[in-house]
Design an enzyme around this catalytic site. Sequence first.
Site, PDB file in Angstrom:
ATOM      1  N   GLU A  49      56.001 -27.371 -30.268  1.00  0.00           N
ATOM      2  CA  GLU A  49      57.367 -27.738 -29.902  1.00  0.00           C
ATOM      3  C   GLU A  49      57.891 -28.671 -30.978  1.00  0.00           C
ATOM      4  OE1 GLU A  49      57.815 -29.875 -26.246  1.00  0.00           O
ATOM      5  OE2 GLU A  49      56.649 -28.440 -25.100  1.00  0.00           O
ATOM      6  N   ASP A  60      63.692 -38.978 -22.367  1.00  0.00           N
ATOM      7  CA  ASP A  60      62.557 -39.477 -23.130  1.00  0.00           C
ATOM      8  C   ASP A  60      62.257 -40.945 -22.885  1.00  0.00           C
ATOM      9  OD1 ASP A  60      61.581 -37.227 -24.598  1.00  0.00           O
ATOM     10  OD2 ASP A  60      63.523 -37.202 -25.595  1.00  0.00           O
TER      11      ASP A  60
END
Lengths: 262, 403
Positions: A49, A60
Site C-alpha cells: 500500500e 491516521d
Amino acid sequence: MSSSGTLFDRALGEGRPALVGYLPAGYPNVAGGIDAIKVMIDAGVDLVEVGLPYSDPVMDGPVIQRATETALAQGVRTKDVLATVEAVAGRVPVVVMTYWNPVDRYGVDAFARDLAAAGGAGLITPDLIPDEADEWLAASDDHKLDRIFLVSPSSTDERIAMTVAHCRGFVYATAVMGVTGARDNVSDLAPALVARVQATGSAVPVGVGLGVRDGQQAATVGAYADGVIVGSALVQAVGDDPSLATLRNLVTDLAGGVRRAC
Amino acid sequence: MEADAKGHFGVFGGRYVPEALIAALDELDAHFRKAMGDPEFTGEFQRMLRDYAGTPSMLYDATRLSAEAGARILLKREDLNHTGAHKVRNVLGQALLTKRMGKGRVIAETGAGQHGVASATAAAYLDLECVVYMGEVDTERQALNVARMKMLGATVIPVKHGSRTLKDAINEALRDWVTNVDNTHYLLGTAAGPHPFPTMVRDFVSGIGFEAREQCREKTGALPDAVAACIGGGSNAIGLFHAFVPDDSVRIYGFEAGGDGFDTGRHASSITAGQTGVLHGARTYLLQDEDGQTIESHSISAGLDYPAVGPEHAYLNDIGRVTYEPVTDAEAMDAFALLCRTEGIIPAIESAHALAGALRIVPALRADLVREPTIIVNLSGRGDKDMHTAGAYFGLFEKGSTV
C-alpha cells in the site's frame, strides 16, 4: 494492471494469509520512500500500500500524521506518488491508499488511467464510501483497477453486504474503532467483524488493519483473516532507522508471523 | 432548500467520512428527525432558547448608522444572546439531542474559542462531559477563552499537528469521534461536515431568520429588500438565509473573509475562489492547491478563518440564489469602527464583515429600487473577544494613541 482474482492470490495459493505493508510515498523523501518499499518487498510483503500524503488525514494516528507531514513539507506531489508506484510495481501488487480529495482534484478518471499506466492495481479509499463513489466505480471498471472500501465494527450487516459487493481485490476491515497506530493488544472486535464479512457469502478476501506491530500479532490476526495489514509500525521503523535494517527485520518477523498462522 | 435523503444539496454535501462514522451519522440523523417532530423536544429547545439564551434576539433599527449608510439598516442582535453570539442556539440544540440519544460526552472543535465556550456552556447547563480540541496556535492566541472553557468544566486539548489551527482541531475531533463514538456526540460548530450536520445545525440556528422575517414585517410592514451575513463555515448566515430563500423579492448576500484582499491569495473566500472538492466530510468549495492539499486561510477574524464552507452555501451560490463576495480585513475594520461610533455597539469582527458588505451594496440597491432600501444585517456576535485584535489594529495600545 488489475490483479486477476484477488490481490492476495500469492499468499492464499500458499495456504496462508497475505502480509500487506503500508508506507507513505515521499517519506523520508521520494527516493528514500521507494527504497523503503523495495526493502519491504524483499523482506516478504505480499501486497504494497503506497500512501498518498494529505494535509487533513482524519483516519491516521500520530505516527502516520508525522510521516505524511514530513513528506508534504518536502514538497511531495501526486505525480511523485504515481512515480513511486511505477518504481516499485511488478514483483507484488501495489495499491494506493488515499484520502479522496487529491484524487478528486486530479480527476477521478485521469487518476485511474495514470495509476493503471504506472502499474498500480487499485485504490484503498478510507474516506470514500460506496454511496459517494459513482465516479470511482466507473473509472475503476474502465481502467480495470481494484477498489478496496472499508468496513468497521460499527457497520450494520446491510452496510457490510453493500460495501463488500462493491469491493474488488479485498475488503479492508478496520479492526478497532479508532485511528491508525500500533497497539499492544490487537482488537477483539476484529474476529467478529471478519466473521460478519464472511457471512455475506462473498468470495472477496478480508484484510484486517489497524494495530498490528509484530510477527506474533500477525500470526494471531492471520488465524482468522485472509490478510494482515501493517502500517504505523513500519512507518515508525523507517523513521527510527534510516539504514532500513529495522524495517527489514520487522517485515521478516511479520512475514514469519503470517506463515505461522493457519 | 432541503437536501436529498443522503444529504446532498445539488452535487454538494453528502458524506465523505470513514465507514466507522456512518452508523453514528445514521443514528444522529434518525434521532434528529424524530426529535424535531416531537413537541417535547422542540418545546424544551424553545424554552431553553427563551429562558436561558435570551432569544428572540431584537431586530434593532440602527438609525444613526442608517443615516451614514443611506439605507435603513436593521441589525439582528445575536450579539445579545447568552455567550455573545448566535452559536448558543446550535449548541443548545445539539446538547439537548445528545441527552436524548443517551450519550454523556460531547466533543467540539474551536478556532478562536467561541464555539468551545458555547459548547462548554451547554455541557455545564445540561451536565455533559465536554472535551474541546483547539489548535495549539489558537490556545496561545486566545488564552482568555481557554480559561473560560476550563471555568465551565471543559477539558481543552491543544492540537499540535498540521497547521495547529481550526482545521486541525476538526481533524482531531473527528479522530476522537471515530474512537469514542459509542458514548460521544461530536458537537460540530458550523453548518458544514457530513450529513446530517449541515441540515441539523441550520435548523437549530434558523430562528435567526424566522424571527427577523416576522420582526421586519412588524416593524416596517414589509419584507426587507436584502439580508446580509458573514460566511466562515456559514452557520450564522444559513440561520438568517433559510427563512428568506423562498422570498423571491429578498436579495441575499453572504460576505466571505477577504483577508489582505482576494488577489493577494491571503484570504478565506472559498466560494469566490471557485474550486470544489471534499473536506471534513462534505463536497463543497474549498481552498486547495493543484494537488488537492488544503491551503491555509487568512482573515483578521478568527471565526471566518476556515478554508471551506458549508455545502448548502455552495449550492445556493451555484443556483444563483445568494450572492457571495469577499470583504477585506480593512473594509471590515472600517465598518467595525463605524458601528462603534454611530451606535455604541462593538461588534464581533466576523459580523463587521457582514456590515461592511451591506454598506457596499447600498448604492446599487438604491439605484435599482429607486428608493431607500431596507437591509437586515446579522450582527452574529459581540466584539469583546476581539478587543485585543482591534486594539492592535487601531494602535490603541501605543503610548499616546488617540485613534
